[in-house]
Design a protein around this motif. Sequence first.
Motif, PDB file in Angstrom:
ATOM      1  N   ILE A  49       1.205  -1.087   0.063  1.00  0.00           N
ATOM      2  CA  ILE A  49      -0.347  -0.045  -0.216  1.00  0.00           C
ATOM      3  C   ILE A  49       1.036   1.515  -0.058  1.00  0.00           C
ATOM      4  CG2 ILE A  49      -1.969   1.140   1.125  1.00  0.00           C
ATOM      5  CD1 ILE A  49      -2.670  -1.546   2.600  1.00  0.00           C
ATOM      6  N   VAL A  50       0.673   1.649  -0.746  1.00  0.00           N
ATOM      7  CA  VAL A  50       1.469   3.392  -1.438  1.00  0.00           C
ATOM      8  C   VAL A  50       1.176   4.311  -1.261  1.00  0.00           C
ATOM      9  CG1 VAL A  50       2.737   3.977  -2.900  1.00  0.00           C
ATOM     10  CG2 VAL A  50       3.518   2.255  -2.729  1.00  0.00           C
ATOM     11  N   GLN A  51       0.990   5.267  -0.551  1.00  0.00           N
ATOM     12  CA  GLN A  51       0.711   6.742  -0.312  1.00  0.00           C
ATOM     13  C   GLN A  51       1.555   7.428  -0.828  1.00  0.00           C
ATOM     14  OE1 GLN A  51      -0.063   8.408   3.607  1.00  0.00           O
ATOM     15  NE2 GLN A  51      -1.616   7.123   3.270  1.00  0.00           N
ATOM     16  N   ILE A  52       0.792   8.307  -2.306  1.00  0.00           N
ATOM     17  CA  ILE A  52       1.564   9.644  -2.947  1.00  0.00           C
ATOM     18  C   ILE A  52       0.912  10.949  -3.146  1.00  0.00           C
ATOM     19  CG2 ILE A  52       3.091  10.168  -5.409  1.00  0.00           C
ATOM     20  CD1 ILE A  52       3.023   6.972  -6.156  1.00  0.00           C
ATOM     21  N   THR A  53       2.307  11.865  -2.626  1.00  0.00           N
ATOM     22  CA  THR A  53       1.199  13.462  -2.575  1.00  0.00           C
ATOM     23  C   THR A  53       1.591  14.287  -3.771  1.00  0.00           C
ATOM     24  OG1 THR A  53       3.377  14.525  -1.240  1.00  0.00           O
ATOM     25  CG2 THR A  53       1.510  13.493  -0.412  1.00  0.00           C
ATOM     26  N   GLY A  71       2.134  -3.720  -8.825  1.00  0.00           N
ATOM     27  CA  GLY A  71       1.050  -4.663  -8.052  1.00  0.00           C
ATOM     28  C   GLY A  71       0.835  -3.574  -6.662  1.00  0.00           C
ATOM     29  N   ALA A  72       1.037  -2.675  -7.106  1.00  0.00           N
ATOM     30  CA  ALA A  72       0.649  -2.544  -5.257  1.00  0.00           C
ATOM     31  C   ALA A  72      -0.715  -1.568  -5.367  1.00  0.00           C
ATOM     32  CB  ALA A  72       1.731  -0.831  -5.076  1.00  0.00           C
ATOM     33  N   LYS A  73      -1.033  -0.507  -4.158  1.00  0.00           N
ATOM     34  CA  LYS A  73      -2.633  -0.561  -4.317  1.00  0.00           C
ATOM     35  C   LYS A  73      -2.096   1.585  -3.963  1.00  0.00           C
ATOM     36  CE  LYS A  73      -4.579  -4.269  -2.521  1.00  0.00           C
ATOM     37  NZ  LYS A  73      -5.328  -4.811  -0.587  1.00  0.00           N
ATOM     38  N   VAL A  74      -2.340   2.309  -4.774  1.00  0.00           N
ATOM     39  CA  VAL A  74      -1.531   3.447  -4.687  1.00  0.00           C
ATOM     40  C   VAL A  74      -2.503   4.527  -4.177  1.00  0.00           C
ATOM     41  CG1 VAL A  74      -0.478   5.769  -5.845  1.00  0.00           C
ATOM     42  CG2 VAL A  74       0.033   2.534  -6.360  1.00  0.00           C
ATOM     43  N   ALA A  75      -2.927   4.907  -2.740  1.00  0.00           N
ATOM     44  CA  ALA A  75      -3.556   6.065  -2.606  1.00  0.00           C
ATOM     45  C   ALA A  75      -2.978   7.440  -3.681  1.00  0.00           C
ATOM     46  CB  ALA A  75      -3.715   6.269  -1.607  1.00  0.00           C
ATOM     47  N   PHE A  76      -3.001   8.566  -3.640  1.00  0.00           N
ATOM     48  CA  PHE A  76      -2.196   9.507  -3.953  1.00  0.00           C
ATOM     49  C   PHE A  76      -3.270  10.958  -4.033  1.00  0.00           C
ATOM     50  CE2 PHE A  76      -3.479  10.618  -8.479  1.00  0.00           C
ATOM     51  CZ  PHE A  76      -4.229   9.483  -8.743  1.00  0.00           C
ATOM     52  N   CYS A  77      -3.080  12.143  -4.127  1.00  0.00           N
ATOM     53  CA  CYS A  77      -3.355  13.321  -4.003  1.00  0.00           C
ATOM     54  C   CYS A  77      -2.692  14.631  -4.835  1.00  0.00           C
ATOM     55  CB  CYS A  77      -3.409  13.954  -2.039  1.00  0.00           C
ATOM     56  SG  CYS A  77      -2.082  14.685  -1.845  1.00  0.00           S
ATOM     57  N   GLY A  78      -3.157  15.372  -4.878  1.00  0.00           N
ATOM     58  CA  GLY A  78      -3.092  16.888  -5.635  1.00  0.00           C
ATOM     59  C   GLY A  78      -4.487  17.296  -5.465  1.00  0.00           C
ATOM     60  N   ARG A  79      -3.558  19.102  -6.544  1.00  0.00           N
ATOM     61  CA  ARG A  79      -5.164  19.773  -6.091  1.00  0.00           C
ATOM     62  C   ARG A  79      -6.216  19.759  -7.360  1.00  0.00           C
ATOM     63  NH1 ARG A  79      -1.360  24.176  -4.919  1.00  0.00           N
ATOM     64  NH2 ARG A  79      -0.721  23.164  -6.456  1.00  0.00           N
ATOM     65  N   PHE A 114      -6.422  13.054   3.649  1.00  0.00           N
ATOM     66  CA  PHE A 114      -5.585  12.263   2.779  1.00  0.00           C
ATOM     67  C   PHE A 114      -5.196  10.743   3.267  1.00  0.00           C
ATOM     68  CE2 PHE A 114      -1.713  11.314   0.425  1.00  0.00           C
ATOM     69  CZ  PHE A 114      -2.202  10.336  -0.287  1.00  0.00           C
ATOM     70  N   VAL A 115      -4.225  11.278   4.739  1.00  0.00           N
ATOM     71  CA  VAL A 115      -3.409  10.259   4.883  1.00  0.00           C
ATOM     72  C   VAL A 115      -4.472   8.839   5.126  1.00  0.00           C
ATOM     73  CG1 VAL A 115      -1.663   9.469   6.366  1.00  0.00           C
ATOM     74  CG2 VAL A 115      -1.404  11.159   4.697  1.00  0.00           C
ATOM     75  N   ASP A 116      -4.861  10.142   5.948  1.00  0.00           N
ATOM     76  CA  ASP A 116      -5.756   8.326   7.325  1.00  0.00           C
ATOM     77  C   ASP A 116      -6.890   8.001   6.363  1.00  0.00           C
ATOM     78  OD1 ASP A 116      -4.573   8.994   9.437  1.00  0.00           O
ATOM     79  OD2 ASP A 116      -6.005  10.792  10.723  1.00  0.00           O
ATOM     80  N   GLY A 117      -7.516   8.759   4.977  1.00  0.00           N
ATOM     81  CA  GLY A 117      -9.276   8.242   4.452  1.00  0.00           C
ATOM     82  C   GLY A 117      -8.059   6.917   3.210  1.00  0.00           C
ATOM     83  N   ALA A 118      -6.397   7.173   3.180  1.00  0.00           N
ATOM     84  CA  ALA A 118      -6.142   5.894   2.493  1.00  0.00           C
ATOM     85  C   ALA A 118      -5.669   4.836   2.735  1.00  0.00           C
ATOM     86  CB  ALA A 118      -5.188   6.924   1.365  1.00  0.00           C
ATOM     87  N   VAL A 119      -5.834   5.185   4.776  1.00  0.00           N
ATOM     88  CA  VAL A 119      -5.542   3.720   5.737  1.00  0.00           C
ATOM     89  C   VAL A 119      -6.670   3.312   5.263  1.00  0.00           C
ATOM     90  CG1 VAL A 119      -4.611   3.146   7.383  1.00  0.00           C
ATOM     91  CG2 VAL A 119      -3.319   4.847   6.380  1.00  0.00           C
ATOM     92  N   ARG A 120      -7.651   3.687   5.763  1.00  0.00           N
ATOM     93  CA  ARG A 120      -9.205   3.217   5.968  1.00  0.00           C
ATOM     94  C   ARG A 120      -9.601   2.588   4.743  1.00  0.00           C
ATOM     95  NH1 ARG A 120     -10.144   7.784   8.783  1.00  0.00           N
ATOM     96  NH2 ARG A 120     -11.477   8.669   6.770  1.00  0.00           N
ATOM     97  N   ARG A 121      -9.039   3.135   3.746  1.00  0.00           N
ATOM     98  CA  ARG A 121      -9.294   2.548   2.069  1.00  0.00           C
ATOM     99  C   ARG A 121      -9.224   1.282   1.750  1.00  0.00           C
ATOM    100  NH1 ARG A 121     -12.412   2.449  -2.550  1.00  0.00           N
ATOM    101  NH2 ARG A 121     -11.803   2.472  -4.672  1.00  0.00           N
ATOM    102  N   TYR A 122      -7.207   1.125   1.899  1.00  0.00           N
ATOM    103  CA  TYR A 122      -6.605   0.172   1.607  1.00  0.00           C
ATOM    104  C   TYR A 122      -6.113  -0.659   2.667  1.00  0.00           C
ATOM    105  CZ  TYR A 122      -6.906   1.956  -3.057  1.00  0.00           C
ATOM    106  OH  TYR A 122      -6.295   2.521  -4.769  1.00  0.00           O
ATOM    107  N   GLY A 123      -6.229  -0.430   4.337  1.00  0.00           N
ATOM    108  CA  GLY A 123      -6.427  -1.183   5.411  1.00  0.00           C
ATOM    109  C   GLY A 123      -4.561  -0.875   6.261  1.00  0.00           C
ATOM    110  N   GLY A 124      -3.934   0.490   5.625  1.00  0.00           N
ATOM    111  CA  GLY A 124      -2.558   0.215   6.029  1.00  0.00           C
ATOM    112  C   GLY A 124      -1.571   1.283   5.029  1.00  0.00           C
ATOM    113  N   LEU A 125      -0.544   1.423   5.461  1.00  0.00           N
ATOM    114  CA  LEU A 125       0.474   1.844   4.855  1.00  0.00           C
ATOM    115  C   LEU A 125       1.526   1.641   5.093  1.00  0.00           C
ATOM    116  CD1 LEU A 125       1.361   4.393   3.269  1.00  0.00           C
ATOM    117  CD2 LEU A 125       1.608   5.390   5.775  1.00  0.00           C
ATOM    118  N   ASP A 126       2.201   1.037   4.018  1.00  0.00           N
ATOM    119  CA  ASP A 126       3.955   0.492   3.548  1.00  0.00           C
ATOM    120  C   ASP A 126       4.741   1.607   2.832  1.00  0.00           C
ATOM    121  OD1 ASP A 126       3.264  -2.860   4.260  1.00  0.00           O
ATOM    122  OD2 ASP A 126       2.002  -2.327   2.216  1.00  0.00           O
TER     123      ASP A 126
END
Length: 305
Positions: A49-53, A71-79, A114-126
């Motif tokens: 589980i990946v987060q990218i700003t 193969g990663a699940k990617v949560a990302f943000c931007g304006r 963004f951070v907490d929502g992504a953790v909830r959506r994918y079940g964690g952060l790696d």
Amino acid sequence: MTHEHSRRAVLGGVAGAGAVAGLTALAPSAVADEQPFQGRQARPFEGKIVQITGATSGIGEATAKAFAAAGAKVAFCGRRRNLGREVERAIRESGGEATYTHADVRDPRSVQRFVDGAVRRYGGLDIAFNNAGIQYSARLHETTLEQWDDLMDTNARGVFLAMKYQIPHLIDAGGGQVIVNSSVGAVVGRPELSLYQASKQAVQALVQSAALEYGGHGIRVNAILPGITDTPMIRPPELDDATWEQAKVALGQLNVDGLKTVATPDQIAQAVLAMAAPGFGYLTGVSLPVDGGVAAGRRMLLPER
Ligand SMILES: NC(=O)c1ccc[n+]([C@@H]2O[C@H](COP(=O)([O-])OP(=O)(O)OC[C@H]3O[C@@H](n4cnc5c(N)ncnc54)[C@H](OP(=O)(O)O)[C@@H]3O)[C@@H](O)[C@H]2O)c1
């Protein structure tokens, strides 16, 4: 405004037609050994589980696509919502998993959502890739306070905020990684970029100390220092594709001491994946230039003591 200022600094006049035409003839062939990062397996980040700003364009977008392809699940943000949705759609259409969230890294509540929502959506952060950034170009005494605040709030405070909210999740998980997108500008000076370089040195310092602070929790913290990379941050919008291709050759020849070419966003993305790979489990607190040789060249120019 932001992009305009930054492009002026990088191009610094070298993209004039004469300079570009003269230097095009000197262009070396592209670096030949480019393969997507695979480690030992075809999808080395399967299930990670990946987060990218800041993945609505440029290096962040390329890294989101590369992690998803690996193969990663990617949560990302931007304006920019339209671009965020486009990147999300492109990843899903090619069989990957990604979720775009509108967030502004200058705003603590937005970053935490963004951070907490992504953790909830994918079940964690790696793995977190804290990449969002802007650039202003101006002589120091002509820089406005508003520019200083905006740049520091985005490039330095934005990274601090992302780490502040990501690290508790990594501690809970018993480990993980943070990679910060700094810049080779953190280790070399450049006229009219003093704010930008200062912001990138600030995040390098965050990385070094955080690596020591959280190593005991199994968290690796590193910075990548890209050199000049072909993204909207440096491309003048008024240039057509053909002229931009020529201008890039000139930029590489004049500003990159080693490989003599600017980087592609994919090249930087692949370096991020390599740093994040399990095989680099002992790498922490490092600021890695991926700059075609810019930093090495500047080091050689230091006077002998
Ligand atoms: N291009 C280079 O030569 C180079 C060299 C070294 C380092 N870098 C670094 O690489 C990183 C990415 O830049 P890039 O070259 O890929 O340029 P880019 O295409 O302009 O990408 C910048 C990204 O940051 C996001 N961003 C900016 N301000 C934000 C904010 N307040 N909140 C959330 N997201 C924000 C942008 O998204 P929105 O506009 O949609 O918010 C965009 O996705 C930056 O940190 C930059 O300093 C670039």
